[in-house]
Design a protein around this motif. Structure first.
Motif, PDB file in Angstrom:
ATOM      1  N   ARG A 109       0.870  -1.825  -0.111  1.00  0.00           N
ATOM      2  CA  ARG A 109      -0.320  -0.235   0.104  1.00  0.00           C
ATOM      3  C   ARG A 109       0.941   1.475  -0.019  1.00  0.00           C
ATOM      4  N   ASP A 110       1.896   1.096   1.203  1.00  0.00           N
ATOM      5  CA  ASP A 110       3.435   2.424   0.801  1.00  0.00           C
ATOM      6  C   ASP A 110       3.510   2.751  -0.058  1.00  0.00           C
ATOM      7  N   VAL A 111       3.747   1.506  -0.850  1.00  0.00           N
ATOM      8  CA  VAL A 111       4.509   1.363  -2.221  1.00  0.00           C
ATOM      9  C   VAL A 111       4.038   2.095  -3.309  1.00  0.00           C
ATOM     10  N   MET A 112       2.424   1.709  -3.672  1.00  0.00           N
ATOM     11  CA  MET A 112       1.835   2.512  -4.690  1.00  0.00           C
ATOM     12  C   MET A 112       1.157   3.669  -4.240  1.00  0.00           C
ATOM     13  N   GLU A 113       1.195   3.863  -2.980  1.00  0.00           N
ATOM     14  CA  GLU A 113       0.943   5.855  -2.901  1.00  0.00           C
ATOM     15  C   GLU A 113       2.001   6.323  -3.084  1.00  0.00           C
ATOM     16  N   GLN A 114       3.437   5.539  -2.968  1.00  0.00           N
ATOM     17  CA  GLN A 114       5.141   7.047  -2.993  1.00  0.00           C
ATOM     18  C   GLN A 114       4.438   6.708  -4.796  1.00  0.00           C
ATOM     19  N   LEU A 115       4.276   5.642  -5.319  1.00  0.00           N
ATOM     20  CA  LEU A 115       3.594   5.953  -7.190  1.00  0.00           C
ATOM     21  C   LEU A 115       2.528   6.679  -7.374  1.00  0.00           C
ATOM     22  N   ARG A 116       1.792   6.927  -6.827  1.00  0.00           N
ATOM     23  CA  ARG A 116       0.513   8.225  -7.354  1.00  0.00           C
ATOM     24  C   ARG A 116       1.222   9.367  -6.948  1.00  0.00           C
ATOM     25  N   SER A 117       2.059   9.653  -5.755  1.00  0.00           N
ATOM     26  CA  SER A 117       2.026  10.879  -5.603  1.00  0.00           C
ATOM     27  C   SER A 117       3.738  10.945  -6.433  1.00  0.00           C
ATOM     28  N   SER A 118       3.826  10.275  -7.057  1.00  0.00           N
ATOM     29  CA  SER A 118       4.994  10.831  -7.872  1.00  0.00           C
ATOM     30  C   SER A 118       4.381  11.250  -9.202  1.00  0.00           C
ATOM     31  N   GLY A 119       3.287  11.208  -9.602  1.00  0.00           N
ATOM     32  CA  GLY A 119       2.503  10.845 -10.512  1.00  0.00           C
ATOM     33  C   GLY A 119       2.541   9.887 -11.075  1.00  0.00           C
TER      34      GLY A 119
END
Length: 150
Positions: A109-119
């Motif tokens: 979940r954290d990895v996916m959130e980081q990917l989304r926040s980086s666009g």
């Protein structure tokens, strides 16, 4: 044992299954949401509306849950908190959260959130389908058969 439902994003078909189970087995089902929920009249079914706010429903569920309860949620941090209190946690697609898999799910979940926040567009979950409903129904029935006396 009670069933607590993270009801804001819970599919209607799952709620309907829970209403029938509550009546059939006389088990308390509590739906917690930020919005008003219409539920069938029953002494075994209640809806709690919490104030709007980030994680308000999740926080209320964590306050209410005790060891041995069943929590229905797709929210991974809520699942982790409920597991810490000794609850069982089932997602609306019929998958169990457990002490063995929760850390991996939190990390993903954290990895996916980081990917989304980086666009990066990571997409979202697949639409809720008939096989999800069937999987949930089967897991719910097996759980209730083991944990609720008739």
């Amino acid at each position: 044992m009670q069933v607590l439902v993270d009801a804001d994003a819970c599919p209607v078909v799952v709620k309907e299954m829970l209403y029938r189970a509550a009546q059939r087995l006389e088990v308390c089902v509590t739906l917690v949401a930020n919005k008003f929920l219409r539920t069938p009249p029953s002494r075994f079914i209640r809806a709690l509306q919490v104030p709007a706010g980030f994680d308000a429903a999740d926080d209320r569920i964590v306050e209410l849950v005790i060891h041995g309860d069943l929590v229905i949620t797709a929210d991974i941090p809520l699942a982790a908190a409920a597991l810490e209190k000794g609850a069982y946690v089932l997602d609306p697609r019929g998958s169990w959260f457990s002490r063995e898999n929760i850390q991996e799910r939190l990390t993903m979940r954290d990895v996916m959130e980081q990917l989304r926040s980086s666009g990066i567009d990571t997409g979202g979950p697949a639409p809720y389908a008939a096989q999800d409903s069937k999987a949930f129904a089967g897991q719910l029935d097996r759980f209730l058969a083991r944990h609720v006396s008739p």
